[in-house]
Scaffold this active site. Structure first.
Site, PDB file in Angstrom:
ATOM      1  CB  THR A  93      40.700  46.054  35.900  1.00 51.60           C
ATOM      2  OG1 THR A  93      42.016  45.601  35.569  1.00 51.60           O
ATOM      3  CG2 THR A  93      39.960  46.438  34.623  1.00 51.60           C
ATOM      4  CE  LYS A 168      43.190  45.159  32.142  1.00 46.50           C
ATOM      5  NZ  LYS A 168      43.757  44.485  33.254  1.00 46.50           N
ATOM      6  CE  LYS A 236      36.738  43.668  38.358  1.00 46.64           C
ATOM      7  NZ  LYS A 236      38.046  44.214  38.051  1.00 46.64           N
TER       8      LYS A 236
HETATM    9  P1  NAP Z   1      42.230  38.385  43.586  1.00 44.84           P
HETATM   10  O1  NAP Z   1      43.237  37.299  43.524  1.00 44.84           O
HETATM   11  O2  NAP Z   1      40.804  38.024  43.753  1.00 44.84           O
HETATM   12  O3  NAP Z   1      42.682  39.379  44.786  1.00 44.84           O
HETATM   13  C1  NAP Z   1      41.913  40.482  45.157  1.00 44.84           C
HETATM   14  C2  NAP Z   1      42.627  41.213  46.286  1.00 44.84           C
HETATM   15  O4  NAP Z   1      41.861  42.373  46.652  1.00 44.84           O
HETATM   16  C3  NAP Z   1      42.755  40.369  47.559  1.00 44.84           C
HETATM   17  O5  NAP Z   1      43.975  40.679  48.187  1.00 44.84           O
HETATM   18  C4  NAP Z   1      41.567  40.870  48.393  1.00 44.84           C
HETATM   19  O6  NAP Z   1      41.730  40.665  49.774  1.00 44.84           O
HETATM   20  C5  NAP Z   1      41.615  42.338  48.044  1.00 44.84           C
HETATM   21  N1  NAP Z   1      40.339  43.025  48.300  1.00 44.84           N
HETATM   22  C6  NAP Z   1      39.159  42.816  47.652  1.00 44.84           C
HETATM   23  N2  NAP Z   1      38.222  43.642  48.137  1.00 44.84           N
HETATM   24  C7  NAP Z   1      38.811  44.382  49.097  1.00 44.84           C
HETATM   25  C8  NAP Z   1      38.361  45.425  49.954  1.00 44.84           C
HETATM   26  N3  NAP Z   1      37.084  45.857  49.908  1.00 44.84           N
HETATM   27  N4  NAP Z   1      39.239  45.964  50.813  1.00 44.84           N
HETATM   28  C9  NAP Z   1      40.510  45.537  50.857  1.00 44.84           C
HETATM   29  N5  NAP Z   1      41.009  44.569  50.078  1.00 44.84           N
HETATM   30  C10 NAP Z   1      40.155  43.996  49.203  1.00 44.84           C
HETATM   31  O7  NAP Z   1      42.296  39.313  42.296  1.00 44.84           O
HETATM   32  P2  NAP Z   1      43.533  39.586  41.307  1.00 44.84           P
HETATM   33  O8  NAP Z   1      43.502  38.571  40.234  1.00 44.84           O
HETATM   34  O9  NAP Z   1      44.779  39.808  42.108  1.00 44.84           O
HETATM   35  O10 NAP Z   1      43.017  40.964  40.633  1.00 44.84           O
HETATM   36  C11 NAP Z   1      43.108  42.198  41.339  1.00 44.84           C
HETATM   37  C12 NAP Z   1      42.748  43.320  40.347  1.00 44.84           C
HETATM   38  O11 NAP Z   1      43.661  43.288  39.253  1.00 44.84           O
HETATM   39  C13 NAP Z   1      41.330  43.200  39.756  1.00 44.84           C
HETATM   40  O12 NAP Z   1      40.776  44.466  39.564  1.00 44.84           O
HETATM   41  C14 NAP Z   1      41.597  42.509  38.417  1.00 44.84           C
HETATM   42  O13 NAP Z   1      40.570  42.797  37.473  1.00 44.84           O
HETATM   43  C15 NAP Z   1      42.936  43.123  38.029  1.00 44.84           C
HETATM   44  N6  NAP Z   1      43.781  42.299  37.127  1.00 44.84           N
HETATM   45  C16 NAP Z   1      43.890  40.948  37.290  1.00 44.84           C
HETATM   46  C17 NAP Z   1      44.707  40.212  36.405  1.00 44.84           C
HETATM   47  C18 NAP Z   1      44.877  38.718  36.544  1.00 44.84           C
HETATM   48  O14 NAP Z   1      45.369  38.086  35.571  1.00 44.84           O
HETATM   49  N7  NAP Z   1      44.534  38.097  37.671  1.00 44.84           N
HETATM   50  C19 NAP Z   1      45.411  40.872  35.383  1.00 44.84           C
HETATM   51  C20 NAP Z   1      45.312  42.250  35.282  1.00 44.84           C
HETATM   52  C21 NAP Z   1      44.490  42.957  36.170  1.00 44.84           C
HETATM   53  P3  NAP Z   1      41.402  39.221  50.438  1.00 44.84           P
HETATM   54  O15 NAP Z   1      42.667  38.426  50.349  1.00 44.84           O
HETATM   55  O16 NAP Z   1      41.028  39.533  51.838  1.00 44.84           O
HETATM   56  O17 NAP Z   1      40.268  38.612  49.656  1.00 44.84           O
END
Ligand code: NAP
Length: 287
Positions: A93, A168, A236
């Site tokens: 997102t 979104k 964010k």
């Molecule tokens: P998360 O658990 O914090 O995971 C983030 C992922 O991104 C991790 O694998 C992290 O790697 C990787 N990452 C972050 N910065 C990076 C970079 N500069 N280069 C390479 N990899 C990087 O977050 P999430 O909940 O999965 O969410 C991911 C996205 O989906 C976000 O944009 C969020 O807003 C969106 N989203 C989340 C949900 C939800 O319910 N969680 C629902 C819909 C959409 P590391 O393992 O090394 O930290």
């Protein structure tokens, strides 16, 4: 079609598993390499050391990372190796502007870019039941669709690049309001000493029933806030929403209120908790 997945966080891990089950996943990359290695071992796919290597070896690159600068950092890297005709699908997102920048960078290499953010939480990612809103070339979406269908129950093409992220943002504003409503109402119920399981069950069956109440109601009233969707990530998103709303002169009441609440939670050290941690501020005995 060979697919590769970049970003194995709360969302990415479930997505990758579903792509693998359908037989499309060829490899994974994660910044913290041990997560990629563990999943690759489990799924019998390649753990790439660098996103550049992954991009050079697949037909479709899927990514789900944290924020705008992370998406652009990854695209900057994969751009160096991506082959013409590759489709890059970003499920993070971020802002519509970031989607447009990423698309322009990849167009230099004749690679397509789809902004394809999702809704449905970690449960949706795990169960292949996400709702996906897509911006970009409809022909690229048609090509990518079989892979995207492994993660989704609904895919909607919204228009040109950036319109997936714009949609979104609508979802994220609504999510803020739902979080405010559910946490405040359940704190009110708990303060009255009502039986919370029954409250959640009966209200879930009526006109005020919703996904958040059903999936986070019971845990929040027990003081459990495991992510889920982190407070810092929704914060964010709401900053993006506020910028967009100000540009078009739309109301920001819910956005501003929720940003202030999330800022307080983050100051108290709760930024990595699920957004249902807003309950902490609503509970009558709140700290
Ligand atoms: P998360 O658990 O914090 O995971 C983030 C992922 O991104 C991790 O694998 C992290 O790697 C990787 N990452 C972050 N910065 C990076 C970079 N500069 N280069 C390479 N990899 C990087 O977050 P999430 O909940 O999965 O969410 C991911 C996205 O989906 C976000 O944009 C969020 O807003 C969106 N989203 C989340 C949900 C939800 O319910 N969680 C629902 C819909 C959409 P590391 O393992 O090394 O930290």
């Amino acid at each position: 079609m060979k697919a590769g997945m970049i970003g194995l966080g709360a969302m990415g891990i479930g997505m990758a598993k579903n792509i693998a089950t359908a037989g499309y996943l060829s490899g994974v990359y994660n910044r913290t390499a041990v997560k990629a290695q563990n999943l690759a071992d489990e799924l019998n796919v390649i753990a790439f050391d660098r996103p550049e290597e992954l991009a050079a070896n697949v037909d479709i690159v899927l990514m789900c990372v944290s924020a705008d600068h992370d998406v652009l950092a990854v695209v900057e890297k994969i751009k160096t190796t991506v082959r013409p005709g590759t489709i890059v699908v970003d499920m993070s997102t971020v802002s519509s502007d970031t989607a447009k920048q990423a698309a322009a960078m990849l167009a230099e290499k004749q690679a397509a870019f789809l902004d394809a953010p999702v809704s449905g939480g970690v449960e949706g990612a795990k169960n292949g039941a996400l709702a996906m809103m897509v911006g970009g070339d409809p022909a690229a979406l048609a090509q990518a669709r079989p892979v995207l269908e492994t993660m989704t129950r609904c895919i909607m093409h919204m228009g040109p690049t950036g319109s997936g992220q714009a949609t979104k943002a609508v979802n994220q504003i609504m999510g803020a309001g739902i979080n405010q409503a559910v946490t405040e109402a359940l704190a009110f119920a708990q303060a009255q000493g009502l039986p919370m399981e029954k409250v959640i069950e009966v209200i879930s069956g009526g006109a005020s029933g919703n996904w958040f109440l059903q999936h986070r109601g019971a845990t929040m009233t027990r003081g459990v806030f495991a992510p889920g969707f982190k407070v810092a990530l929704h914060h964010k998103d709401l900053l993006i929403c506020r910028t967009m709303a100000e540009q078009i002169g739309a109301s920001t009441t819910l956005i501003d209120m929720t940003l202030a609440d999330y800022r307080l939670l983050m100051t108290k050290g709760y930024g990595d908790e699920d957004i249902s941690a807003l309950y902490r501020l609503k509970a009558v005995d709140s700290d």
